[in-house]
Write an enzyme that holds these catalytic residues in place. Structure first.
Site, PDB file in Angstrom:
ATOM      1  N   SER A  42       0.880  -1.177   0.000  1.00 28.32           N
ATOM      2  CA  SER A  42       0.000   0.000   0.000  1.00 28.32           C
ATOM      3  C   SER A  42       0.915   1.223   0.000  1.00 28.32           C
ATOM      4  CB  SER A  42      -0.846   0.000   1.283  1.00 28.32           C
ATOM      5  OG  SER A  42      -1.490   1.242   1.457  1.00 28.32           O
ATOM      6  N   TYR A  60      -2.370  -1.325  10.343  1.00 25.51           N
ATOM      7  CA  TYR A  60      -2.274  -1.526   8.889  1.00 25.51           C
ATOM      8  C   TYR A  60      -0.936  -1.000   8.356  1.00 25.51           C
ATOM      9  CZ  TYR A  60      -4.013  -1.336   4.002  1.00 25.51           C
ATOM     10  OH  TYR A  60      -4.198  -1.504   2.633  1.00 25.51           O
TER      11      TYR A  60
HETATM   12  N1  LIG Z   1      -8.536  -0.390  -1.943  1.00 27.50           N
HETATM   13  C1  LIG Z   1      -7.528   0.370  -1.600  1.00 27.50           C
HETATM   14  O1  LIG Z   1      -7.636   1.607  -1.561  1.00 27.50           O
HETATM   15  C2  LIG Z   1      -6.213  -0.225  -1.242  1.00 27.50           C
HETATM   16  C3  LIG Z   1      -5.117   0.638  -1.106  1.00 27.50           C
HETATM   17  C4  LIG Z   1      -3.878   0.113  -0.795  1.00 27.50           C
HETATM   18  C5  LIG Z   1      -3.739  -1.249  -0.619  1.00 27.50           C
HETATM   19  N2  LIG Z   1      -4.820  -2.054  -0.742  1.00 27.50           N
HETATM   20  C6  LIG Z   1      -4.608  -3.479  -0.549  1.00 27.50           C
HETATM   21  O2  LIG Z   1      -5.066  -4.153  -1.703  1.00 27.50           O
HETATM   22  C7  LIG Z   1      -5.459  -5.484  -1.362  1.00 27.50           C
HETATM   23  C8  LIG Z   1      -6.829  -5.768  -1.926  1.00 27.50           C
HETATM   24  O3  LIG Z   1      -7.737  -4.851  -1.324  1.00 27.50           O
HETATM   25  P1  LIG Z   1      -9.163  -4.504  -1.935  1.00 27.50           P
HETATM   26  O4  LIG Z   1      -9.309  -3.059  -1.804  1.00 27.50           O
HETATM   27  O5  LIG Z   1      -9.382  -5.178  -3.233  1.00 27.50           O
HETATM   28  O6  LIG Z   1     -10.039  -5.163  -0.776  1.00 27.50           O
HETATM   29  P2  LIG Z   1     -11.370  -6.026  -0.796  1.00 27.50           P
HETATM   30  O7  LIG Z   1     -11.863  -6.067   0.591  1.00 27.50           O
HETATM   31  O8  LIG Z   1     -12.256  -5.519  -1.869  1.00 27.50           O
HETATM   32  O9  LIG Z   1     -10.821  -7.458  -1.205  1.00 27.50           O
HETATM   33  C9  LIG Z   1      -9.961  -8.183  -0.341  1.00 27.50           C
HETATM   34  C10 LIG Z   1     -10.168  -9.664  -0.590  1.00 27.50           C
HETATM   35  O10 LIG Z   1      -9.305 -10.370   0.299  1.00 27.50           O
HETATM   36  C11 LIG Z   1     -10.021 -11.452   0.857  1.00 27.50           C
HETATM   37  N3  LIG Z   1      -9.467 -11.814   2.158  1.00 27.50           N
HETATM   38  C12 LIG Z   1      -9.425 -11.067   3.285  1.00 27.50           C
HETATM   39  N4  LIG Z   1      -8.868 -11.759   4.284  1.00 27.50           N
HETATM   40  C13 LIG Z   1      -8.547 -12.986   3.774  1.00 27.50           C
HETATM   41  C14 LIG Z   1      -7.971 -14.164   4.323  1.00 27.50           C
HETATM   42  N5  LIG Z   1      -7.617 -14.230   5.619  1.00 27.50           N
HETATM   43  N6  LIG Z   1      -7.787 -15.225   3.518  1.00 27.50           N
HETATM   44  C15 LIG Z   1      -8.167 -15.196   2.220  1.00 27.50           C
HETATM   45  N7  LIG Z   1      -8.748 -14.110   1.652  1.00 27.50           N
HETATM   46  C16 LIG Z   1      -8.926 -13.030   2.421  1.00 27.50           C
HETATM   47  C17 LIG Z   1     -11.449 -10.937   1.007  1.00 27.50           C
HETATM   48  O11 LIG Z   1     -12.387 -11.994   1.117  1.00 27.50           O
HETATM   49  C18 LIG Z   1     -11.594 -10.127  -0.285  1.00 27.50           C
HETATM   50  O12 LIG Z   1     -12.063 -10.925  -1.339  1.00 27.50           O
HETATM   51  C19 LIG Z   1      -5.355  -5.556   0.166  1.00 27.50           C
HETATM   52  O13 LIG Z   1      -4.133  -6.153   0.524  1.00 27.50           O
HETATM   53  C20 LIG Z   1      -5.376  -4.103   0.587  1.00 27.50           C
HETATM   54  O14 LIG Z   1      -4.736  -3.898   1.815  1.00 27.50           O
HETATM   55  C21 LIG Z   1      -6.050  -1.583  -1.044  1.00 27.50           C
END
Ligand SMILES: NC(=O)c1ccc[n+]([C@@H]2O[C@H](COP(=O)([O-])OP(=O)(O)OC[C@H]3O[C@@H](n4cnc5c(N)ncnc54)[C@H](O)[C@@H]3O)[C@@H](O)[C@H]2O)c1
Length: 254
Positions: free
Chosen positions: A143, A156
């Site tokens: 991130s 986080y």
């Molecule tokens: N959306 C943002 O703004 C953003 C920014 C920076 C980083 N991220 C990172 O990007 C990645 C994806 O995030 P997103 O925004 O698509 O989130 P999201 O919540 O839409 O999707 C996350 C997915 O991870 C799965 N998940 C969570 N815990 C799990 C576990 N213990 N085992 C297996 N699956 C699991 C969930 O079921 C979900 O399908 C994450 O690592 C998040 O920290 C997101």
């Protein structure tokens, strides 16, 4: 167009925003995508979307905080498809939105377990498979908060800084074995995670300020992160390892 034909690629967090968009992009580039997520209904939805477009996917329900489940999933990939070429370790959960002194030990453990230890478990068993096959490419979703902090997110922020450290350390360990390891640092991306955060009382008021922190003037789309992951997984990035690629609309440039 970047090509992933004949490649077997794992995507974790495949039921959600960035993960699902990545599965779709990788399948379109010709990969066989093996999807891991603990959300089984979401996995089934992703399978349907990809298969209706002629893509090749295989779903394995898996909680990445359970090392035995991760090991079994990767063993299944090797047994069924012989070789693991790449992995996008992307599953993650959001912060508990509290200042450090109010974070319970349980909340801390939960976030570190998914966002850092889960990535370690996945990398450990993916590397094991790749060492037997002569190499591969691993991409971890960190991130922008792997490089800087915001208020009320120390759990986080710590986990995501850890993902960057893990990425660099693995790049050093496995470069000589043909395994590249890189991280992506997304800015704010419009996904279900951000929708959840935007509804939290103590986070909603930070949103306009956060948008203003993106010089490009908007939040990102999951497909824009998927495109970066696709490049890092492909041979087009063959001399890139140990790097952190910002996909953040300029968030970290300010
Ligand atoms: N959306 C943002 O703004 C953003 C920014 C920076 C980083 N991220 C990172 O990007 C990645 C994806 O995030 P997103 O925004 O698509 O989130 P999201 O919540 O839409 O999707 C996350 C997915 O991870 C799965 N998940 C969570 N815990 C799990 C576990 N213990 N085992 C297996 N699956 C699991 C969930 O079921 C979900 O399908 C994450 O690592 C998040 O920290 C997101």
């Amino acid at each position: 167009m970047i090509d992933l034909k004949q490649r077997n690629i794992i995507v974790t967090g495949a039921s959600g925003g960035i993960g699902r968009a990545s599965v779709i992009a990788f399948a379109k580039a010709g990969a066989r995508v093996i999807m891991l997520d603990r959300d089984v209904a979401g996995l089934n939805d992703t399978v349907e979307i990809v298969q209706s477009n002629g893509g090749s996917v295989h779903a394995i329900p898996c909680d990445i905080t359970d090392e035995q489940a991760v090991k079994a999933a990767i063993d299944e990939v090797v047994e069924r498809f012989s070789v693991l070429h790449g992995a996008f370790n992307n599953a993650g959960i959001e912060q508990s939105h509290l200042p450090l002194h109010e974070i319970s030990a349980e909340a801390w453990d939960r976030i570190i377990k998914v966002d850092l230890t889960g990535v370690f478990y996945c990398m450990k068993h993916q590397v094991r498979a790749m060492l037997g096959a002569g190499g591969g490419s691993i991409v971890n979703t960190a991130s922008a908060l792997g490089a800087v902090a915001i208020a009320a997110a120390s759990d986080y922020v710590a986990a995501k800084h850890g993902v960057l450290g893990l990425t660099k350390a693995a790049a050093v360990d496995y470069g000589p074995h043909g395994i590249r390891v890189n991280a992506i640092l997304p800015g704010i991306i419009e996904t279900p995670m951000i929708l959840r955060l935007s509804q939290e009382d103590n986070f909603a008021n930070q949103f306009q300020a956060l948008r203003d922190r993106h010089p490009i003037g908007r939040f990102g789309k999951p497909e824009e992160v998927a495109a970066a992951a696709l490049w890092l997984l492909s041979d087009a990035s063959s001399f890139v390892t140990g790097s952190s690629l910002s996909v953040d609309g300029g968030y970290l440039a300010i």
